[in-house]
Scaffold this motif. Structure first.
Motif: not given
Length: 224
Positions: A184-192
């Motif tokens: 989830x942290x990886x996904x949030x970093x990519x989307x942001x």
């Protein structure tokens, strides 16, 4: 990377007949790959010659598609002098409609008319792009990524590394939550990062004023 690419002399590169021809080939290849993607072609029913041609087009077309998309994006950023309303419309069209040929439409309706106008009246564009576009560096970021998100992701990777390299360091009931949090942290970093890049690109392109006397329609004829 985006900053360095944007500071290339895009007006000099794109406002030429050679560029128009090469991008025209890219537009044809883009149409070809879009037809392939959005059609149900049964390769098993093709003749050997048709199958070879189909495979060759499918292999080459993505290069033309991405080349056209990148060039049209940077034409929008550096060269498009239409009204801000039209630039906004085309920004969202290129962003969300690239899979349906929006770059081809932009090439035909915006880029080609602008090129023809520049080649017909080169004196009107003299000095228009003397100042290169400068994208300011932003604090708190490593490339497009937020430093805080990257640090949080790095912290989340620590227990995963421990799990991979040490035998049974965590109870089984904690393994899955650990992987989920890191994902989830990886996904949030990519989307942001993607969202930030789009906003940054839009603001940079909209910072240029529209050309004096520019008509609302980007494909309208000159009043001269």
């Amino acid at each position: 990377m985006l900053r360095r690419i944007s500071e290339l002399d895009w007006p000099r590169l794109l406002y030429t007949r050679k560029a128009a021809i090469l991008l025209g080939i890219g537009a044809v290849l883009s149409v070809a790959i879009l037809v392939i993607i959005h059609s149900n072609v049964d390769e098993g029913k093709l003749s050997p010659l048709a199958d070879i041609a189909f495979t060759a087009v499918a292999a080459v077309s993505p290069a033309g598609f991405f080349a056209l998309l990148v060039c049209m994006a940077f034409f929008w950023l550096r060269c498009d002098s239409s009204s801000k309303a039209w630039r906004t419309m085309w920004f969202f069209a290129l962003l969300f409609g690239f899979a349906f040929g929006s770059a081809v439409a932009y090439y035909a309706l915006v880029y080609l008319p602008a090129l023809k106008k520049r080649l017909r009246h080169p004196e009107q564009g003299a000095g228009e792009f003397d100042e290169p576009l400068k994208l300011q560096k932003e604090n708190g970021r490593i490339g497009p990524f937020s430093r805080a998100f990257l640090i949080a992701w790095g912290v989340g990777l620590v227990p995963i590394a421990v799990v991979l390299f040490l035998p049974n360091p965590l109870p089984d009931r904690l393994l899955m939550p650990t992987f989920i949090v890191s994902f989830l942290l990886c996904t949030a970093a990519m989307l942001e990062a993607i969202f930030h890049t789009c906003i940054f690109f839009y603001r940079s392109g909209m910072s240029r004023p529209a050309a004096v006397g520019q008509l609302d329609s980007p494909g309208a004829k000159d009043r001269d």
